[in-house]
Write an enzyme that holds these catalytic residues in place. Sequence first.
Site, PDB file in Angstrom:
ATOM      1  N   ARG A  34      78.125  19.668  11.787  1.00 16.91           N
ATOM      2  CA  ARG A  34      76.890  20.369  11.409  1.00 16.91           C
ATOM      3  C   ARG A  34      76.208  20.925  12.649  1.00 16.91           C
ATOM      4  O   ARG A  34      75.562  21.974  12.607  1.00 16.91           O
ATOM      5  CB  ARG A  34      75.934  19.440  10.634  1.00 16.91           C
ATOM      6  CG  ARG A  34      74.615  20.123  10.251  1.00 16.91           C
ATOM      7  CD  ARG A  34      73.896  19.375   9.132  1.00 16.91           C
ATOM      8  NE  ARG A  34      73.630  18.005   9.467  1.00 16.91           N
ATOM      9  CZ  ARG A  34      72.542  17.561  10.123  1.00 16.91           C
ATOM     10  NH1 ARG A  34      71.616  18.423  10.534  1.00 16.91           N
ATOM     11  NH2 ARG A  34      72.376  16.287  10.386  1.00 16.91           N
ATOM     12  N   TYR A  86      68.341  44.809  -1.152  1.00 17.26           N
ATOM     13  CA  TYR A  86      69.275  43.993  -1.916  1.00 17.26           C
ATOM     14  C   TYR A  86      68.507  43.029  -2.826  1.00 17.26           C
ATOM     15  O   TYR A  86      67.484  42.458  -2.435  1.00 17.26           O
ATOM     16  CB  TYR A  86      70.184  43.227  -0.954  1.00 17.26           C
ATOM     17  CG  TYR A  86      71.016  42.154  -1.595  1.00 17.26           C
ATOM     18  CD1 TYR A  86      71.890  42.451  -2.643  1.00 17.26           C
ATOM     19  CD2 TYR A  86      70.929  40.836  -1.166  1.00 17.26           C
ATOM     20  CE1 TYR A  86      72.649  41.459  -3.237  1.00 17.26           C
ATOM     21  CE2 TYR A  86      71.697  39.840  -1.746  1.00 17.26           C
ATOM     22  CZ  TYR A  86      72.552  40.161  -2.791  1.00 17.26           C
ATOM     23  OH  TYR A  86      73.299  39.173  -3.372  1.00 17.26           O
ATOM     24  N   ASP A 158      69.160  44.098   8.261  1.00 15.35           N
ATOM     25  CA  ASP A 158      70.378  43.778   7.526  1.00 15.35           C
ATOM     26  C   ASP A 158      71.329  44.954   7.724  1.00 15.35           C
ATOM     27  O   ASP A 158      71.144  46.027   7.165  1.00 15.35           O
ATOM     28  CB  ASP A 158      70.053  43.581   6.041  1.00 15.35           C
ATOM     29  CG  ASP A 158      71.282  43.192   5.222  1.00 15.35           C
ATOM     30  OD1 ASP A 158      72.413  43.430   5.690  1.00 15.35           O
ATOM     31  OD2 ASP A 158      71.115  42.673   4.100  1.00 15.35           O
ATOM     32  N   LYS A 183      81.472  40.542   3.569  1.00 18.34           N
ATOM     33  CA  LYS A 183      81.843  41.927   3.295  1.00 18.34           C
ATOM     34  C   LYS A 183      82.822  42.454   4.350  1.00 18.34           C
ATOM     35  O   LYS A 183      83.900  41.924   4.501  1.00 18.34           O
ATOM     36  CB  LYS A 183      80.576  42.777   3.212  1.00 18.34           C
ATOM     37  CG  LYS A 183      79.422  42.147   2.394  1.00 18.34           C
ATOM     38  CD  LYS A 183      79.798  41.794   0.990  1.00 18.34           C
ATOM     39  CE  LYS A 183      78.607  41.491   0.082  1.00 18.34           C
ATOM     40  NZ  LYS A 183      77.790  40.343   0.449  1.00 18.34           N
TER      41      LYS A 183
END
Length: 368
Positions: A34, A86, A158, A183
Site C-alpha cells: 500500500r 465527464y 483531466d 484508456k
Amino acid sequence: MTDKYTGSSSIPLYQSSTFSQANIEESYDHIYSRFSNPTRDALSEAICAIENAKFAEIFSSGMAAISAVLLNFSQGDHIVACKNIYGGSFQLMTEFLPRYGISVTFVDATNPMNYQQAIMENTKAFYIETPSNPTLQVTDLKSVIGIAQQHNIITICDNTFMTPLLSDVISLGIDFSINSATKFINGHSDVILGTVATNNPEYARWLHKSAVAIGSIAAPFDSWLTMRGLKSMAMRVERASENAQKLAEYLNEHPKVQHVFYPGLASHPNHIIHMQQSKNGGMVVSFDLGSYENVKRFLDAVRIPLVAVSLGGIESIISYPKMMSHACIPEEGRLLQGVTDGLLRFSLGCEDIDDLLADVGSALSQIQ
C-alpha cells in the site's frame, strides 16, 4: 526501461503485499505494497517520463485519481470547473464535495474569462477537461493557466482524451495532470487505473499521503499490464489519431449526420486554439444522429466497433453518453452539456480505416 534489480527487459510483476525486513533497524525501499511496490513504482517512473513531470502517483481508477486530488481541498474552499465534464466527475463535484463543505461553480470553459469572473476569495482551484467529454469543447489552456497564476490558484487538467503524448499540459503550466490510464495509456481494455502527475514536490507529498491513507492505490498486476500497454502507446495513438481525422471528415460530409464534434476539423469553433496546444485532433469523434431511433438503427447495424462503456482501446469503441458515461447527470444538466438523445461518442482504434468507413457508411444507410 529495464528492471534495476535484474536487468530484465520487462519489469517483473511483484505480486506481493509485504516484504521481508532482515533488520528492523534498517530502512528499506519497500515494506508494504500500500505504501510502495516495485512494479507500481516503475510505472510511476514511466508516467513521469511521458508527462515531462517530476512526480507521479498511480491510482486504482481514473475516478480514484480525480478524487485524490479534489478531496485534498478543505471545508470552505471553492473550485471553478468546466460545465462540459465527464459524468463521474460531475457526480463527485455535485454529490460528494458539498458534504465536505467544498463548493464548485461550473462555467462555460470555451471562454477563459468565465474562469476569471467566477473567482471568489476562497477559490483554490480551476478544473479543466479539454477536449471535454463527450462534446469535445476546447479550453484555451494558456489563458486559463495565466489567470490562475495571477491569483495563486491551482490548475487541474483531466487530459485523458489527448494523453501526454498529444498535449503536454505539464509543460504548459498545469499543476496536476490527470489521466484515466484505463484508456489510451494502457490501451487494451483490460485494466482500470488512473494517474496524476505534478512538478510540485509539496503537491506530490500530500498526493502520496492521500493515496496511502485512503488506500486507493493501483494493484501490482494492473500496473504491470499498463507498463506493457505503454510500450505500444505511441504507435497506437498515432494510428488512432489518423483514423479519427479521416472518420470526422467523412461524417462531416454525410447527409445522415446532423453535427460532428472533433477539434481536428477546421470547422470546430476552437480548432486553432486546440492545434496550438495539441499535436492533432485526438482519437475521439462525437456525432449527433438527431434522435434515439436513429442511434438504435445505427448501433444495431454497425459491426466492427464495440458498443460499450469506456474508450481508448486498440479496438474502436462506440458509446451512447446519455445511457453510459453521462447517465448519472440529470436530464436538464445533460442537455445543457449537449448530451442529446442522438449523440454518440466514437473512440477510434487501430483497425484499417477503409474497413471502418465502409462499416459506418453501411450502418448510416439504415437511418431513414
